[in-house]
Scaffold this active site. Structure first.
Site, PDB file in Angstrom:
ATOM      1  N   HIS A   9     -19.383 -12.012  -1.325  1.00  0.00           N
ATOM      2  CA  HIS A   9     -19.679 -12.722  -2.491  1.00  0.00           C
ATOM      3  C   HIS A   9     -18.881 -12.354  -3.743  1.00  0.00           C
ATOM      4  O   HIS A   9     -19.034 -11.287  -4.177  1.00  0.00           O
ATOM      5  CB  HIS A   9     -21.063 -12.934  -2.922  1.00  0.00           C
ATOM      6  CG  HIS A   9     -21.509 -13.868  -3.805  1.00  0.00           C
ATOM      7  ND1 HIS A   9     -21.712 -13.345  -5.052  1.00  0.00           N
ATOM      8  CD2 HIS A   9     -21.343 -15.110  -3.995  1.00  0.00           C
ATOM      9  CE1 HIS A   9     -22.026 -14.592  -5.864  1.00  0.00           C
ATOM     10  NE2 HIS A   9     -21.749 -15.401  -5.289  1.00  0.00           N
ATOM     11  N   HIS A  51     -15.070 -17.430 -11.204  1.00  0.00           N
ATOM     12  CA  HIS A  51     -16.443 -18.197 -10.953  1.00  0.00           C
ATOM     13  C   HIS A  51     -16.524 -19.173 -11.818  1.00  0.00           C
ATOM     14  O   HIS A  51     -17.314 -20.074 -11.269  1.00  0.00           O
ATOM     15  CB  HIS A  51     -17.563 -16.929 -10.933  1.00  0.00           C
ATOM     16  CG  HIS A  51     -19.025 -17.657 -10.685  1.00  0.00           C
ATOM     17  ND1 HIS A  51     -19.851 -17.846 -11.740  1.00  0.00           N
ATOM     18  CD2 HIS A  51     -19.504 -17.843  -9.483  1.00  0.00           C
ATOM     19  CE1 HIS A  51     -20.891 -18.559 -11.100  1.00  0.00           C
ATOM     20  NE2 HIS A  51     -20.641 -18.554  -9.786  1.00  0.00           N
TER      21      HIS A  51
HETATM   22  O1  G3P Z   1     -21.047 -20.211  -3.339  1.00  0.00           O
HETATM   23  C1  G3P Z   1     -21.997 -19.706  -3.070  1.00  0.00           C
HETATM   24  C2  G3P Z   1     -22.734 -18.696  -4.014  1.00  0.00           C
HETATM   25  O2  G3P Z   1     -21.435 -18.332  -4.650  1.00  0.00           O
HETATM   26  C3  G3P Z   1     -23.386 -19.062  -4.825  1.00  0.00           C
HETATM   27  O3  G3P Z   1     -22.973 -20.130  -6.044  1.00  0.00           O
HETATM   28  O4  G3P Z   1     -22.932 -19.642  -8.464  1.00  0.00           O
HETATM   29  O5  G3P Z   1     -22.248 -17.595  -7.205  1.00  0.00           O
HETATM   30  O6  G3P Z   1     -20.561 -19.659  -6.867  1.00  0.00           O
HETATM   31  P1  G3P Z   1     -22.021 -19.171  -7.259  1.00  0.00           P
HETATM   32 CA    CA Z   2     -19.637 -19.662  -4.970  1.00  0.00          CA
END
Ligand code: G3P
Ligand code: CA
Length: 302
Positions: A9, A51
Site C-alpha cells: 500500500h 495519494h
Molecule cells: O486503495 C485502497 C486503499 O489505498 C485505501 O484507500 O485512501 O489509502 O487510497 P486510500
Molecule cells: Ca489507494
C-alpha cells in the site's frame, strides 16, 4: 489455503515516505504480489503517483510556492506542471495545520531526499526490476477523485488507461488491477471505455455494501475498509458479517484496506489482526503498509 495476495500500500510506506520511488523499490524487494499507485493529474496532464489531490501534507510546497494556494488554503497537484512538481521535496505524511507527523514511529519527517514521480516512471521501475530480478510483481493503480478531475476539465481515466496500454496492461492476464472508489466511474471504465482489466470497486460507505450485485456486473473484486467486515466480539471472539460471503457468492474477490502494524485499533497485535481478517474472515488479499510482515505471516501459515 487458497493463495492470498499482498498489496504493498503506497509502497513499503510503513518504512519510507509513501509513494516515493524508494518506498516502491523497498516494497519490490519484499516480494508482494502487487505494488499500489494512487493517481492524480498534473496541470500538464501527467499522471502523478500521490495519494491526494493536495500537496501540502506530504511535500514542502507551502514553503517553495507560498503564493500558489487556493482560497481554501490548500495546494493542489493539478495547479502545478510536472516540472514544478519535481522540484518539491517529499516527506513523511504530516498535518499541514500543526506540522505534526501522522505516524510518529515512521521515517522522520523532513529527513531524506525524496521526490514526486510520474505513473510512467513507476511502471518502468517495476517492469525493469521484474526483468533484472526475474520476478513478476504487478501494479495496482487507483483513479483518484474522478469527479474533481472532470470539474477541472481533465480526463484522468482516459489518460491512465492510455498509459496502461502503452506499457502492455490491457487484459486480466497482464498483472494489473485497476481500482476506484467512484462506482459510476468504474462502471464507465468497463462498460463505456471497454476496459478488459481486472477491476476492483473500492467501498467507502456502509450503504455501498448493499450494491454488490450491481458491482458484479462490471467489477471483479471489491476493496472494503477492513472494519466493514467485522461484526462484534462474542465471548472474546470476533464475529463477521456476511460481506465476504456475499461477495464470494457473486464471484467477487475481496481485498480490504489498510493493514497497519502501527495502527491496530481493535486488535492487540498485527499478527492477531492478520489472523482474524486474512484467515478467519477469509478475504482474498489485503492492502498493507508493512508488506514484509504480511508475507512472513502468510508464509508461516503454509
Ligand atoms: O486503495 C485502497 C486503499 O489505498 C485505501 O484507500 O485512501 O489509502 O487510497 P486510500
Ligand atoms: Ca489507494
Amino acid at each position: 489455503m487458497k493463495k492470498k495476495i499482498v498489496i504493498a500500500h503506497r509502497g513499503a510506506s510503513g518504512y519510507l515516505p509513501e509513494h516515493t520511488m524508494e518506498s516502491k523499490a523497498m516494497a519490490f524487494a519484499m516480494n508482494p504480489n502487487f505494488i499500489e499507485q494512487d493517481l492524480v493529474l498534473s496541470k500538464d496532464d501527467v499522471p502523478i503517483v500521490i495519494h491526494d489531490i493536495y500537496l501540502d501534507d506530504v511535500t514542502d510546497v507551502a514553503k517553495k510556492f507560498a503564493n500558489r494556494k487556493r482560497k481554501d488554503g490548500r495546494y493542489y497537484v493539478i495547479d502545478f506542471t510536472f516540472e514544478e512538481l519535481k522540484t518539491l521535496k517529499v516527506t513523511e505524511r504530516f498535518n499541514p495545520k500543526t506540522g505534526k507527523q501522522f505516524y510518529p514511529g515512521r521515517f522522520p519527517k523532513g529527513k531524506g531526499s525524496f521526490k514526486l514521480h510520474s505513473f510512467a516512471e513507476e511502471i518502468e521501475l517495476i517492469q525493469n526490476l521484474n526483468k533484472s530480478t526475474g520476478k513478476n510483481i504487478g501494479i495496482y493503480p487507483e483513479i483518484k477523485e474522478p469527479k474533481f478531475h472532470k470539474k477541472e476539465g481533465k480526463k484522468l481515466t482516459e489518460i491512465v488507461l492510455k498509459t496502461l496500454a502503452d506499457y502492455g496492461y490491457t487484459t486480466k492476464e497482464d498483472n494489473c488491477i485497476l481500482q476506484c472508489f467512484d462506482a459510476k466511474e468504474l462502471e464507465r471504465i468497463r462498460k463505456e471505455l471497454k476496459c478488459d482489466l481486472f477491476l476492483v470497486q473500492l467501498i467507502e460507505f456502509e450503504k455501498e455494501t448493499k450494491n454488490f450485485a450491481h458491482f458484479a456486473t462490471y467489477a471483479n473484486g471489491i476493496g472494503p475498509w477492513y472494519k466493514q467486515i467485522l461484526d462484534k466480539k462474542v465471548s472474546g471472539k470476533w464475529q463477521f458479517n456476511a460481506l465476504v460471503a456475499n461477495a464470494h457468492k457473486l464471484g467477487l474477490q475481496v481485498h480490504p484496506y489498510t493493514f497497519r502494524a502501527d495502527q491496530l485499533d481493535e486488535f492487540t497485535s498485527f499478527k492477531e489482526m492478520m489472523q482474524i481478517l486474512l484467515i478467519e474472515a477469509n478475504v482474498d488479499g489485503a492492502f498493507t503498509d508493512f508488506p514484509d510482515l504480511m508475507i512472513n505471516f502468510l508464509n508461516s501459515q503454509k
